[in-house]
Structure formats: C-alpha cells, structure tokens
Scaffold this motif. Structure first.
Motif, mmCIF file in Angstrom:
data_model
loop_
_atom_site.group_PDB
_atom_site.id
_atom_site.type_symbol
_atom_site.label_atom_id
_atom_site.label_comp_id
_atom_site.label_asym_id
_atom_site.label_seq_id
_atom_site.Cartn_x
_atom_site.Cartn_y
_atom_site.Cartn_z
ATOM 1 N N LEU A 144 0.819 -1.213 0.000
ATOM 2 C CA LEU A 144 0.000 0.000 0.000
ATOM 3 C C LEU A 144 0.853 1.263 0.000
ATOM 4 O O LEU A 144 0.321 2.362 -0.210
ATOM 5 N N ARG A 146 2.532 2.086 -2.267
ATOM 6 C CA ARG A 146 2.432 2.539 -3.652
ATOM 7 C C ARG A 146 1.298 3.537 -3.860
ATOM 8 O O ARG A 146 1.281 4.265 -4.863
ATOM 9 N N THR A 147 0.337 3.564 -2.940
ATOM 10 C CA THR A 147 -0.801 4.476 -3.072
ATOM 11 C C THR A 147 -0.576 5.797 -2.336
ATOM 12 O O THR A 147 -1.428 6.683 -2.397
ATOM 13 N N SER A 148 0.539 5.922 -1.637
ATOM 14 C CA SER A 148 0.769 7.092 -0.781
ATOM 15 C C SER A 148 1.018 8.364 -1.579
ATOM 16 O O SER A 148 1.645 8.347 -2.640
ATOM 17 N N ARG A 149 0.530 9.458 -1.025
ATOM 18 C CA ARG A 149 0.845 10.805 -1.516
ATOM 19 C C ARG A 149 1.462 11.576 -0.347
ATOM 20 O O ARG A 149 1.005 12.634 0.052
ATOM 21 N N ALA A 169 -0.880 4.223 4.508
ATOM 22 C CA ALA A 169 -0.033 4.139 3.311
ATOM 23 C C ALA A 169 1.137 5.106 3.415
ATOM 24 O O ALA A 169 2.282 4.765 3.037
ATOM 25 N N SER A 267 8.088 1.106 -5.119
ATOM 26 C CA SER A 267 7.577 2.118 -6.046
ATOM 27 C C SER A 267 8.638 3.143 -6.400
ATOM 28 O O SER A 267 9.663 3.273 -5.717
#
Length: 294
Positions: A144, A146-149, A169, A267
């Motif tokens: 998860l 990979r979904t972080s901002r 995340a 990522s």
C-alpha cells in the motif's frame, strides 16, 4: 524451476540475537517462533508484556531462547528507555510493529498515532540501537506504500485532510524511504550493516480486522491472500539470507499479494533518493525536538 523458499530452510541461528518489535501476534509472533526454533535468542519488544508471555508459553520449547521486554513505539520515552537498557550486540533488528486504519489521534509527543507507531518510533529505535547492530535492520512496509501521496512538510496532518487509510499508506512509504536512506548512509560510512525492507503481501492478520470499511473486510478474501505463515516468510528471508542492502523483499505472486519471498522493486516514490534524504532530515528534526535526553 526456482525453489520456493520456506522457513524450513532457515540456517542454524544459534548464538545470534534478534529483536522483533510488535511480536505478540500475527507476523511478529510467527517470526519470533521460527527464529527461536532455528536456535536464535529472540527478544520480543512489545507493549503488552503479559500477552507476550502467553505467546511464549504457546510457542513452547525451542532450540533458542525467547525474552520479553517492554517497548511502546508510539512513545519516544519508551523507545529511549528500551535503548538505554540494552547491552551487548544485536545481530538483526526487525522493525515489525505496526497499527493501521486508526481515527485521527495524537501521541504524547504530538505525532499522529499511525505515523508515530509505524514510522517515527521505528526511526528513533533504529537510530538508538545502531551502535549495537552487527548485521542488518529489516523494516516492514506494505504494498500500500504505492498508493501514498506523502507530504513530507506535514507528516502530522496539521494542514491537509486526514484519512486513516491514506495515513497508513503514508507511514509505509516513509518506512521504505527511511530504510533506503539508512542503507545509503551505512554504505557511505563504510559500515557492513545492511538495511532491508520486507513486506508480507496481503496477509490475513488482525491488523485491519477492527476496521468496519472495505479495508477491514479484506481478510474475507481468504485463499486470494497469504496466510500469516506465508506472510512472515519475506521477513524471515530478509533477516537471514544473503540479501543485498537496500533490497525490497516480498511475495512472488501476482502484484506481490501472496506467494514465496523474492527480491522485488518498491515504487518509484520509494526509490527517490532526494525525497528520502529530505524525509530523513525532517524526521530527525521532529524526533530530536521531543526525544527525551539520554
């Protein structure tokens, strides 16, 4: 055909010392059990010592030795106390502890709880124990990440909207960035200690079971996910096999969701050396500002 690595292939770990954070359930419990079965001295660094003692009783007789010590990663005073009380070498530190999908709340140090437990505490503990480490640090992340901002300028969600899933995340991206930056710093210093990231894919544990949303119902997917025994394999592989520093170890199946451990690739955001350096410096500033004096 490539051999599928399992815990049966763990080497003889007699004489080695491992610290496993968050070892009272799930991945940490399996990791502790398998390392001790292979002959290691395993120190369970946990919030709930009584629960850990019950886990040790359940594991039963092993070739190695299991000890229990108190550690609450969400409290920097506890991290400092644990490190101050430690004597002797540590072969491997396994940063396994983590929480997820918590409503917004802040710790006594002023950190958002998920970031405090999953990242700030891990950062502080690793830094404090580095003088004792002889082999490697294994830090647990999640796909998860990979979904972080991740907003490095607002790690405690003071100015941007908080979401429990997004915060989880973010904390896991922070862990990979930290692990990679730690490896660069160790290499630059000429140290032989390695920093490695591992992730379990998506394992059926209690980590998200409390959450009423779709995330909390992920365990119902059953056969599509790793069971906890397989979920612990990337950690065990990363902690005991000849894995290069800076590696990202996880399951070999589609999307890294389940399977047997292999070295994969995090990522692009997690591999950003510039971002990792900025995060390290920001974290060091925040942690040093509230870390109790030695």
């Amino acid at each position: 055909m490539r051999q599928k690595w399992t815990a049966a292939e763990l080497p003889d770990l007699t004489g080695s010392t491992f610290i496993v954070t968050g070892a009272t359930a799930g991945l940490g419990e399996v990791t502790t059990r398998e390392l001790a079965r292979a002959g290691a001295r395993v120190v369970m660094a946990v919030r709930d010592e009584a629960k850990a003692s019950r886990v040790v009783h359940g594991i039963g007789q092993t070739r190695g030795v299991i000890e229990v010590r108190q550690l609450d990663l969400s409290r920097l005073a506890s991290v400092r106390r644990f490190a101050q009380d430690w004597t002797g070498p540590v072969d491997v530190l396994i940063n396994n502890a983590g929480i997820s999908l918590m409503p917004l709340q802040y710790t006594e140090d002023g950190f958002e709880l998920q970031m405090a437990t999953n990242y700030f505490g891990t950062f502080a503990l690793t830094q404090a124990l580095l003088p004792h480490l002889t082999d490697r640090v294994v830090s647990l992340s999640s796909q998860l990440h990979r979904t972080s901002r991740l907003r490095i300028d607002d790690l405690n969600y003071a100015t941007h909207r908080y979401s429990p899933a997004a915060a989880y995340a973010d904390s896991k991206l922070a862990v990979v960035l930290f692990a990679n930056e730690l490896q660069r710093r160790l290499s630059n210093a000429g140290s032989g200690v390695r920093s490695i990231t591992a992730h379990p894919g998506i394992a059926r544990t209690a980590l998200v079971a409390h959450d009423p949303s779709i995330f909390g119902r992920v365990n119902s997917l059953g056969p599509l996910l790793n069971d906890v025994e397989h979920g612990a394999l990337p950690t065990l592989f990363a902690a005991t096999q000849d894995v290069p520093g800076g590696s990202y170890v996880g399951p070999d199946g589609l999307g890294g969701i389940k399977g047997f451990p292999v070295i994969g690739r995090a990522s692009a955001a997690a591999r950003d050396a510039g971002g990792a350096k900025v995060l390290w410096e920001e974290t060091a500033s925040l942690v040093s500002g509230v870390m109790p004096a030695a």
